[in-house]
Design an enzyme around this catalytic site. Sequence first.
Site, PDB file in Angstrom:
ATOM      1  N   ASP A 343     -53.661 -43.818  60.316  1.00  0.00           N
ATOM      2  CA  ASP A 343     -53.236 -44.957  60.093  1.00  0.00           C
ATOM      3  C   ASP A 343     -51.731 -44.891  59.691  1.00  0.00           C
ATOM      4  O   ASP A 343     -51.131 -44.400  59.632  1.00  0.00           O
ATOM      5  CB  ASP A 343     -53.406 -45.944  58.728  1.00  0.00           C
ATOM      6  CG  ASP A 343     -52.923 -47.341  58.991  1.00  0.00           C
ATOM      7  OD1 ASP A 343     -53.600 -48.602  59.993  1.00  0.00           O
ATOM      8  OD2 ASP A 343     -51.837 -48.065  57.981  1.00  0.00           O
ATOM      9  N   GLU A 379     -53.465 -43.002  65.226  1.00  0.00           N
ATOM     10  CA  GLU A 379     -52.864 -44.014  65.514  1.00  0.00           C
ATOM     11  C   GLU A 379     -51.288 -43.497  66.096  1.00  0.00           C
ATOM     12  O   GLU A 379     -50.430 -44.165  64.602  1.00  0.00           O
ATOM     13  CB  GLU A 379     -52.931 -45.013  64.480  1.00  0.00           C
ATOM     14  CG  GLU A 379     -52.558 -46.608  64.636  1.00  0.00           C
ATOM     15  CD  GLU A 379     -52.695 -47.996  63.892  1.00  0.00           C
ATOM     16  OE1 GLU A 379     -52.433 -49.091  64.083  1.00  0.00           O
ATOM     17  OE2 GLU A 379     -51.925 -47.627  62.446  1.00  0.00           O
TER      18      GLU A 379
END
Length: 705
Positions: A343, A379
């Site tokens: 993330d 990401e």
Amino acid sequence: MQIWPGRPYPLGATFDGSGTNVAVFSEVAERIELCLFDADGAETRVDLPEVDAFVWHGYVPDMHPGQRYGFRVHGPYEPEHGHRCNPAKLLLDPYAKAIDGQVDGDQALYSYDFGDPDSLNAEDSAGHTMTSVVVNPYFDWGHDRPPNHGYHETVIYEAHVKGLSALHPDVPERLRGSYAGLGHPAVVDHLVELGITAVELMPVHQFVNDPTLQDKGLSNYWGYNTIGFFAPHNGYSSSTVPGGQVQEFKQMVKTLHEADIEVILDVVYNHTAEGNHLGPTLCFRGLDNAAYYRLVDDDPVHYYDTTGTGNSLLMRHPHVLQLLMDSMRYWVNEMHVDGFRFDLAATLARQFHEVDRLSAFFDLVQQDPVISQVKLIAEPWDLGEGGYQVGGFPPLWTEWNGRYRDTVRDFWRGEPATLAEFASRLSGSADLYEHTGRRPIASINFVTAHDGFTLTDLVSYNEKHNQANGEGNADGESHNRSWNCGTEGPTTDRAVQTLRRRQRRNFLTTLLLSQGVPMLSHGDELGRTQLGNNNGYCQDNELTWIDWDLDRNQTSLLDFTRHAVRLRREHPVLRRRRFFAGRPDHGGESELGDIAWLTTTGEHMADEDWSESHAKAFQVWLNGEAIAEPDTRGEPIVDDSFLMLFNAAEHGVQFTLPGPDYGEKWTCELDTSISLAEGKVVAAGSTLTLAGRCCLVLSRKATTS
């Protein structure tokens, strides 16, 4: 309580069969108490007797699995210098393998009195916070082996542990929403029949359920609020025994591996649940605030934040880097997971302030013999300056391709001048990845994910509808590149319904037949809707859970998705490991090259055809006899060839198939308008009319073997 000196390594609480070694890092501590809790919550404290290289440690002979524990750190409380030690606050072990309980939002969790941020709060937090749990490391893995699918063979299914099984009628009620529920045969069978090869689980590291959300009758559903980087989230366990979540998680992984499905974890290593300078003191802040967190250089009271959540971990501190590497190795070696999706990964590259692909974190991952061998998915952005890094990660990494998502959405909603970039995304995004020596598999292609509209909502809403989140519809992305097909939200208009169903099939066909690695968002194959809510992070209810009660149209969509996945799996030309060259000399025996871009009349695309702003239709030919890639035995791969016809115009367009050099006859594999029957044969040079916003996939058998 008896305690011996013990060892400074490994960090955490390590049970050896008779007792437990405890070790915790703090550079600023003057004294650390180990706190043990019995079943009634009574606390026993003892000082850790030894410290080596800032690691405090001791060995407790009678400390066994199931024992709940924590730390109290005596040291400076000087926020102006970045130090926030407070022995009144019970702290979690950063290396805890299991965590019991949740926080309740009481003022005692904070080091200041509400309404007076400059005060020092001395209330005991023990009755209001979580405790670490000693776990039994032993588990019968049997003959468990990682499926080890190559990226080019991978189809990822992004899923939420609870949302996947919470409403499944064939999963026993006591198991719904748990690790055991995800591993239940009813769920596993669905995944196998769908054809996916990996589940990418939204955060399963122990996270904090925000009291502010609970006060509003909501909760932190997504889980991007980690407090324990080694502990499976206790809220997803059907076990009532402290630490039972570890065994249950392992059994889930073992079951998925038996079904030939990999397990990838969505991990949040960029920040923690302690938030900004006004957040609670739960773990890292009280242990060594200045070592774990990036503080503002000239104002260490405050935190440097590139994540939008209040803090960022200090990615240049050796113990932070060790924490992350130890965490990943633990999940691979002990929990048998097969990879990670990181993330806001750009934050991990901020060793100082800028995003640096040569940062210490990437160096450590690159040389690690365990982590470098599993799937690594970034990401590739964060909220800081220069944070959008699609295409900028090192060669070992794959990336969520945000430009793929945006371009495919724009093409199918009819945006002008998108044809050239759509072709690039369809063929593997060489413009983003080839210059760094990477291949099409560097691109994790997706149209939808947990963050944003579901596939059904993408074709049903122009605007977000997040009123249920209690933020006045101000949260969530406002520019969704969505199109409601003529009516906002639910409708009885049959023409709109038909168009929406066709658009869903267009997106799925594009996604599953693009070069790169496709990622499906859970429930999109079933027509899942969140009624226009594009930010379901706080909705732990039927709005975000998968509804398994399917109507005829949903069943049809599921069948279509299964067919598209199967088509990809059976044909290597649809999942190449190398970029197309487009040249005749690239395909060995082929004189036509490995790919051809054709106009609707069957002629080669000219430069001006790409630049026409109104151009929304084209054909692409994929030469299955010119893959130029060896199979596992070193033999050249020979596959069927494919012709894909795309029409994103709102009206029907007439197509002329290319001449017999490309194939004398073609067989229909997929037609998103459902007008040309599967298996229907059409001849070279035939004229077909594709309905508005439609995709047709044709194949021809290989002529060589």
